[in-house]
Design an enzyme around this catalytic site. Structure first.
Site, PDB file in Angstrom:
ATOM      1  N   LYS A   1       7.575   4.775  -0.444  1.00  0.00           N
ATOM      2  CA  LYS A   1       7.960   6.200  -0.372  1.00  0.00           C
ATOM      3  C   LYS A   1       9.328   6.364   0.297  1.00  0.00           C
ATOM      4  O   LYS A   1      10.136   7.182  -0.119  1.00  0.00           O
ATOM      5  CB  LYS A   1       6.908   7.009   0.405  1.00  0.00           C
ATOM      6  CG  LYS A   1       5.609   7.178  -0.358  1.00  0.00           C
ATOM      7  CD  LYS A   1       4.648   8.115   0.360  1.00  0.00           C
ATOM      8  CE  LYS A   1       3.912   7.459   1.500  1.00  0.00           C
ATOM      9  NZ  LYS A   1       3.026   6.354   1.146  1.00  0.00           N
TER      10      LYS A   1
ATOM     11  N   ILE B   1       1.723  -6.853   4.035  1.00  0.00           N
ATOM     12  CA  ILE B   1       1.479  -6.031   2.841  1.00  0.00           C
ATOM     13  C   ILE B   1       1.199  -4.624   3.351  1.00  0.00           C
ATOM     14  O   ILE B   1       0.181  -4.384   3.990  1.00  0.00           O
ATOM     15  CB  ILE B   1       0.286  -6.526   1.988  1.00  0.00           C
ATOM     16  CG1 ILE B   1       0.576  -7.918   1.423  1.00  0.00           C
ATOM     17  CG2 ILE B   1       0.007  -5.537   0.850  1.00  0.00           C
ATOM     18  CD1 ILE B   1      -0.473  -8.426   0.424  1.00  0.00           C
ATOM     19  N   ASP B   2       2.150  -3.750   3.111  1.00  0.00           N
ATOM     20  CA  ASP B   2       1.933  -2.349   3.466  1.00  0.00           C
ATOM     21  C   ASP B   2       1.414  -1.670   2.202  1.00  0.00           C
ATOM     22  O   ASP B   2       1.938  -1.896   1.110  1.00  0.00           O
ATOM     23  CB  ASP B   2       3.253  -1.722   3.912  1.00  0.00           C
ATOM     24  CG  ASP B   2       3.072  -0.272   4.327  1.00  0.00           C
ATOM     25  OD1 ASP B   2       2.008   0.076   4.876  1.00  0.00           O
ATOM     26  OD2 ASP B   2       4.007   0.516   4.103  1.00  0.00           O
TER      27      ASP B   2
ATOM     28  N   GLU C   1       1.134  -6.898  11.816  1.00  0.00           N
ATOM     29  CA  GLU C   1      -0.122  -6.150  11.673  1.00  0.00           C
ATOM     30  C   GLU C   1      -1.363  -7.038  11.810  1.00  0.00           C
ATOM     31  O   GLU C   1      -2.352  -6.634  12.412  1.00  0.00           O
ATOM     32  CB  GLU C   1      -0.175  -5.444  10.307  1.00  0.00           C
ATOM     33  CG  GLU C   1      -1.463  -4.644  10.159  1.00  0.00           C
ATOM     34  CD  GLU C   1      -1.651  -3.975   8.807  1.00  0.00           C
ATOM     35  OE1 GLU C   1      -0.771  -4.081   7.942  1.00  0.00           O
ATOM     36  OE2 GLU C   1      -2.701  -3.342   8.637  1.00  0.00           O
TER      37      GLU C   1
ATOM     38  N   THR D   1      -2.050  -1.904   1.397  1.00  0.00           N
ATOM     39  CA  THR D   1      -3.003  -2.891   0.846  1.00  0.00           C
ATOM     40  C   THR D   1      -3.885  -2.245  -0.232  1.00  0.00           C
ATOM     41  O   THR D   1      -4.235  -2.889  -1.220  1.00  0.00           O
ATOM     42  CB  THR D   1      -3.865  -3.493   1.979  1.00  0.00           C
ATOM     43  OG1 THR D   1      -2.974  -3.991   2.973  1.00  0.00           O
ATOM     44  CG2 THR D   1      -4.721  -4.640   1.490  1.00  0.00           C
TER      45      THR D   1
ATOM     46  N   ARG E   1       4.161  13.229   6.236  1.00  0.00           N
ATOM     47  CA  ARG E   1       2.924  12.506   6.564  1.00  0.00           C
ATOM     48  C   ARG E   1       2.346  13.109   7.833  1.00  0.00           C
ATOM     49  O   ARG E   1       2.789  12.804   8.933  1.00  0.00           O
ATOM     50  CB  ARG E   1       3.273  11.036   6.798  1.00  0.00           C
ATOM     51  CG  ARG E   1       2.087  10.121   7.037  1.00  0.00           C
ATOM     52  CD  ARG E   1       2.568   8.725   7.355  1.00  0.00           C
ATOM     53  NE  ARG E   1       1.492   7.791   7.415  1.00  0.00           N
ATOM     54  CZ  ARG E   1       1.090   7.030   6.400  1.00  0.00           C
ATOM     55  NH1 ARG E   1       1.717   7.079   5.246  1.00  0.00           N
ATOM     56  NH2 ARG E   1       0.085   6.207   6.553  1.00  0.00           N
TER      57      ARG E   1
ATOM     58  N   ASP F   1      -2.309 -10.624   2.639  1.00  0.00           N
ATOM     59  CA  ASP F   1      -1.762 -10.102   3.899  1.00  0.00           C
ATOM     60  C   ASP F   1      -1.612 -11.250   4.917  1.00  0.00           C
ATOM     61  O   ASP F   1      -0.569 -11.407   5.558  1.00  0.00           O
ATOM     62  CB  ASP F   1      -2.689  -9.037   4.508  1.00  0.00           C
ATOM     63  CG  ASP F   1      -2.980  -7.865   3.581  1.00  0.00           C
ATOM     64  OD1 ASP F   1      -2.696  -6.720   3.948  1.00  0.00           O
ATOM     65  OD2 ASP F   1      -3.494  -8.089   2.461  1.00  0.00           O
TER      66      ASP F   1
ATOM     67  N   ASP G   1       4.545   0.367  10.154  1.00  0.00           N
ATOM     68  CA  ASP G   1       4.439   1.239   8.977  1.00  0.00           C
ATOM     69  C   ASP G   1       5.654   2.149   8.811  1.00  0.00           C
ATOM     70  O   ASP G   1       5.751   2.865   7.807  1.00  0.00           O
ATOM     71  CB  ASP G   1       3.177   2.108   9.070  1.00  0.00           C
ATOM     72  CG  ASP G   1       1.926   1.341   8.639  1.00  0.00           C
ATOM     73  OD1 ASP G   1       2.029   0.524   7.709  1.00  0.00           O
ATOM     74  OD2 ASP G   1       0.854   1.562   9.237  1.00  0.00           O
TER      75      ASP G   1
ATOM     76  N   SER H   1       2.338   3.046   0.501  1.00  0.00           N
ATOM     77  CA  SER H   1       3.253   2.168   1.255  1.00  0.00           C
ATOM     78  C   SER H   1       4.622   2.785   1.551  1.00  0.00           C
ATOM     79  O   SER H   1       4.907   3.929   1.178  1.00  0.00           O
ATOM     80  CB  SER H   1       3.465   0.831   0.531  1.00  0.00           C
ATOM     81  OG  SER H   1       4.455   0.938  -0.479  1.00  0.00           O
TER      82      SER H   1
ATOM     83  N   HIS I   1      -4.972   9.214   4.815  1.00  0.00           N
ATOM     84  CA  HIS I   1      -3.790   8.782   5.574  1.00  0.00           C
ATOM     85  C   HIS I   1      -2.858   9.935   5.900  1.00  0.00           C
ATOM     86  O   HIS I   1      -2.034   9.836   6.797  1.00  0.00           O
ATOM     87  CB  HIS I   1      -3.010   7.707   4.799  1.00  0.00           C
ATOM     88  CG  HIS I   1      -3.777   6.432   4.628  1.00  0.00           C
ATOM     89  ND1 HIS I   1      -3.268   5.361   3.937  1.00  0.00           N
ATOM     90  CD2 HIS I   1      -5.001   6.057   5.058  1.00  0.00           C
ATOM     91  CE1 HIS I   1      -4.158   4.376   3.943  1.00  0.00           C
ATOM     92  NE2 HIS I   1      -5.215   4.775   4.617  1.00  0.00           N
TER      93      HIS I   1
ATOM     94  N   ASP J   1       4.957  -5.801   8.523  1.00  0.00           N
ATOM     95  CA  ASP J   1       3.761  -5.413   7.778  1.00  0.00           C
ATOM     96  C   ASP J   1       3.774  -6.291   6.532  1.00  0.00           C
ATOM     97  O   ASP J   1       4.552  -6.060   5.608  1.00  0.00           O
ATOM     98  CB  ASP J   1       3.818  -3.920   7.415  1.00  0.00           C
ATOM     99  CG  ASP J   1       2.481  -3.416   6.925  1.00  0.00           C
ATOM    100  OD1 ASP J   1       1.668  -4.233   6.465  1.00  0.00           O
ATOM    101  OD2 ASP J   1       2.261  -2.189   7.009  1.00  0.00           O
TER     102      ASP J   1
END
Ligand SMILES: Nc1ncnc2c1ncn2[C@@H]1O[C@H](COP(=O)(O)O)[C@@H](OP(=O)(O)O)[C@H]1O
Ligand SMILES: [Mg+2]
Ligand SMILES: [Mg+2]
Ligand SMILES: [Mg+2]
Length: 354
Positions: free
Chosen positions: A264, A147-148, A71, A150, A278, A48, A291, A261, A237, A145
């Site tokens: 989607k 690494i979305d 981030e 992680t 979500r 990241d 995100d 991540s 989440h 981001d």
């Protein structure tokens, strides 16, 4: 085709591609003490930090006046403890190696990028901290981001490198690199690694991470009974039970596809799943702009609609967080309204969600 944001698009693709390469290197060599737990209990890895160093270095050279909302920051890298020192030197080595590669950008030399240029450790750490911009409603800004997902990255599953350009609170460009996503959804064991690129008003496309086989993506019209739900792997989440309730209201019988991540949003944009829902759990977590920024434009440019759970547009102009939004509902344009109605019904049954 209009050439708005042509340079930004090219630079963003090059930066995301470079970061995707880096993340694969890290994954193959990640050792246990290269992962930290942040204050909010979420994990962060050397991947990241170094991916943010790489993308921010490229952006800062190409667009020196543009602020960045990233981030990560270097709080955990600048200390004198043996752990901090080890982590810092790994991040610097990884970023240095990654930036030494060819970027394939014509202006590379002019910008001080590419194999002939070196970056000092302090420049690389400062590059990570270029991401501390607080955001707002006016002006140009990037959001990253590195690494979305992680947690997905650490499991060897889906994760994404996500970059967007926001101008006056509107996302204008989004690039998402998904190193572990199958290029062809109908061949899950086929070649992996895709990049999704959307420019406002110019459509959305998928290509391989190297840029091969670019093709437009469009959310198909799903026949009744063919819809399914995309949702987070992590139940913390987004509420899985709430999604089940919404599915029942919509008559969906297929089981949900769980994926980490912004992959989607990518899956949704190419019809590999019909709805992305979500809804926040009970933790009071507020969604972050990095995100959702590139994913939201991808959905819109693929012909879909994205709002929060109350039907309001996502507001990217309120700083680092989507402060006034509540959850996310994304779907094709013929489905979105039905999903919102089902969310309303489900939440009437199950306070305190909406
Ligand atoms: N309690 C929570 N509720 C909702 N999202 C959360 C959360 N804690 C962390 N997240 C966010 O969820 C993102 C991953 O989303 P998903 O579940 O779709 O894979 C994380 O991104 P990072 O992995 O970049 O930290 C993090 O920003
Ligand atoms: Mg994180
Ligand atoms: Mg994320
Ligand atoms: Mg992240």
């Amino acid at each position: 085709m209009s050439l708005f944001f042509a340079t930004e698009r090219q630079v963003a693709i090059a930066a995301v591609r470079r970061a995707c390469g880096l993340t694969s290197t890290v994954f193959n060599k990640l050792i246990k003490n290269e992962t930290l737990t942040k204050g909010d209990k979420s994990p962060v890895t050397v991947g990241d930090f170094s991916a943010q160093a790489v993308v921010n270095t490229i952006l800062s050279r190409a667009f020196p006046d543009d602020p960045i909302i990233g981030e990560e920051d270097t709080k955990d890298l600048r200390g004198d403890s043996p752990e901090s020192t080890a982590l810092r030197s790994r991040v610097i080595d990884l970023a240095t190696e990654s930036l030494a590669g060819e970027l394939g950008l014509g202006e590379m030399e002019e910008w001080g990028l590419g194999p002939k240029h070196t970056h000092t450790p302090s420049q690389l750490l400062d590059a990570i901290d270029r991401g501390t911009y607080s955001g707002g409603a006016v002006g140009r800004m990037w959001t990253l981001d590195p690494i979305d997902g992680t947690k997905g990255f650490l499991r060897g599953e889906q994760f994404a490198v996500c970059l967007a350009l926001i101008v006056d609170a509107k996302v204008q460009l989004g690039v998402i690199g998904c190193p572990n996503l199958s290029q062809d959804a109908s061949k899950p064991d086929g070649p992996k690694g895709c990049m999704f690129v959307a420019v406002r008003g110019q459509g959305a496309e998928q290509m391989s991470i190297s840029g091969a086989n670019p093709a437009p993506v469009k959310i198909p019209v799903f026949p009744d009974g063919d819809l399914n739900m995309l949702e987070s792997v992590e139940a913390a989440h987004s509420s899985h039970s709430f999604n089940d309730r919404v599915s029942r209201h919509l008559g969906i019988t297929r089981s949900p596809t769980r994926m980490d991540s912004q992959a989607k949003y990518c899956a949704l944009s190419r019809g590999d799943g019909g709805i992305y829902l979500r809804l926040p759990g009970t933790s009071g977590y507020v969604e972050k702009i990095w995100d959702h920024a590139p994913g939201s434009l991808l959905v819109e440019e693929a012909g879909g609609v994205i709002t929060d759970a109350r039907g309001l547009p996502l507001n990217f102009g309120l700083g680092r967080e989507l402060r006034e939004n509540h959850g996310v509902v994304a779907a094709g344009k013929f489905v979105h309204e039905k999903v919102l109605a089902a969310v309303k019904e489900a939440s009437e049954e199950e306070k305190p969600n909406v």
